[in-house]
Scaffold this active site. Structure first.
Site, PDB file in Angstrom:
ATOM      1  N   ASP A   9       7.365 -44.007 -10.167  1.00  0.00           N
ATOM      2  CA  ASP A   9       7.480 -42.616 -10.601  1.00  0.00           C
ATOM      3  C   ASP A   9       6.309 -41.806 -10.064  1.00  0.00           C
ATOM      4  OD1 ASP A   9       8.754 -40.726 -12.951  1.00  0.00           O
ATOM      5  OD2 ASP A   9       6.585 -40.424 -12.741  1.00  0.00           O
ATOM      6  N   TYR A  41       1.265 -34.579  -8.006  1.00  0.00           N
ATOM      7  CA  TYR A  41       0.306 -35.694  -8.013  1.00  0.00           C
ATOM      8  C   TYR A  41      -0.443 -35.790  -6.689  1.00  0.00           C
ATOM      9  CZ  TYR A  41       2.995 -37.418 -12.072  1.00  0.00           C
ATOM     10  OH  TYR A  41       3.643 -37.554 -13.275  1.00  0.00           O
ATOM     11  N   LYS A  56       9.356 -35.280  -8.661  1.00  0.00           N
ATOM     12  CA  LYS A  56       9.570 -34.110  -9.516  1.00  0.00           C
ATOM     13  C   LYS A  56       9.205 -32.825  -8.781  1.00  0.00           C
ATOM     14  CE  LYS A  56       7.724 -37.062 -13.200  1.00  0.00           C
ATOM     15  NZ  LYS A  56       6.838 -37.916 -12.365  1.00  0.00           N
ATOM     16  N   HIS A  78       9.793 -30.823 -13.436  1.00  0.00           N
ATOM     17  CA  HIS A  78       8.574 -31.355 -14.051  1.00  0.00           C
ATOM     18  C   HIS A  78       8.247 -30.694 -15.395  1.00  0.00           C
ATOM     19  CE1 HIS A  78       4.657 -33.538 -12.725  1.00  0.00           C
ATOM     20  NE2 HIS A  78       4.850 -33.658 -14.019  1.00  0.00           N
TER      21      HIS A  78
END
Length: 281
Positions: free
Chosen positions: A48, A53, A82, A115
């Site tokens: 994930d 990120y 996401k 998200h």
């Protein structure tokens, strides 16, 4: 309830998703490739990540390294990413998906999520996800951090129901009403921060249960997740910790022990409240 690390649950569109995976939140891009490679080699099949990120390139590199060192194929893995808050228009969502795919070096995603709900922004983004899904570019679509109100609104116009709602979930934030709502609508709950970002790893109540089984506090919490039917994606950079997190299928919490942990709910968050988060960018 899953019985081993590679066991799957059936999503509402029929897709099989591993009930336990690896999260890569707050992992630097240059450390992610080795982390993902190690995770896949020791048995994890679900990874994930997210655009925000900043490590999708590392995830893709780790996947390629793992596929080269094992007999696995891409279709043996379940990869999630996401779309971030700055890409919630229809066109921006399509572009964000294509960018994530390019960074990951993949031809498709197994699961793509919104998200955060934002403030009245997610309708167009969801329409984009539905189109990508219907075009076969995504195996499943879902959301993160949606409250009951967000989900009720989404379900009022969605052509396709989300398969998961990934939210903060741990013994101090058990999301009881949200879990009930999701279960009623066949939306699987997925836990981020299942260990409260380390905030529960010295808890005396859980420590007593852990001692009984010769397990760690983290293992008991993850076992509690599994027995609650919640998909969980603990993060660990270290290979030995990945193995420990997965070593939760040789014991079973009693009803009494589950009840003890259930009483620990404090509605306490370590992340933002979806109703209060500042989505201005």
């Amino acid at each position: 309830m899953i019985q081993h690390l590679q066991d799957t649950i059936t999503l509402n569109n029929g897709l099989q998703m591993p009930g336990m995976g690896l999260g890569v939140f707050q992992v630097e891009n240059d450390a992610t490739a080795e982390m993902v490679k190690n995770a896949i080699e020791v048995g994890y099949r679900s990874i994930d990540t997210a655009a925000i990120y900043g490590n999708e390139v590392g995830v893709g590199e780790g996947i390629n390294l793992a596929l080269a060192s094992t007999n696995l194929r891409r279709e043996d893995l379940f990869i999630t990413s996401k779309v971030w808050n700055d890409g919630l228009s229809y066109d921006d969502t399509i572009a964000a998906y294509e960018e994530s795919l390019q960074k990951l070096g993949l031809e498709y995603l197994d699961l793509y999520l919104i998200h955060w709900p934002g403030k009245d922004k997610y309708a167009e983004s969801w329409r984009a996800l539905e189109d990508l899904y219907e075009q076969g570019k995504i195996k499943a679509i879902g959301v993160c951090n949606f409250t009951i109100a967000h989900l009720e609104n989404l379900l009022s116009f969605a052509r396709i129901k989300p398969v998961v709602n990934q939210v903060e979930f741990h013994p101090h934030l058990q999301q009881v009403e949200l879990r009930t709502f999701c279960y009623k609508h066949q939306i699987h709950l997925e836990a981020w921060a299942p260990l409260m970002q380390g905030g529960l790893l010295e808890d005396d109540t859980i420590a007593q249960i852990a001692t009984k089984y010769g397990k760690s506090i983290a293992q008991v919490i993850l076992r509690w997740d599994v027995q609650n039917g919640v998909i969980t994606i603990p993060k660990s950079v270290r290979r030995e910790r990945m193995l420990q997190n997965a070593d939760i299928f040789d014991f079973h919490l009693t009803d009494e022990e589950m009840a003890i942990i259930n009483l620990m709910n404090l509605e306490q968050r370590v992340g933002p409240n979806p109703d209060e988060f500042d989505f201005a960018l």
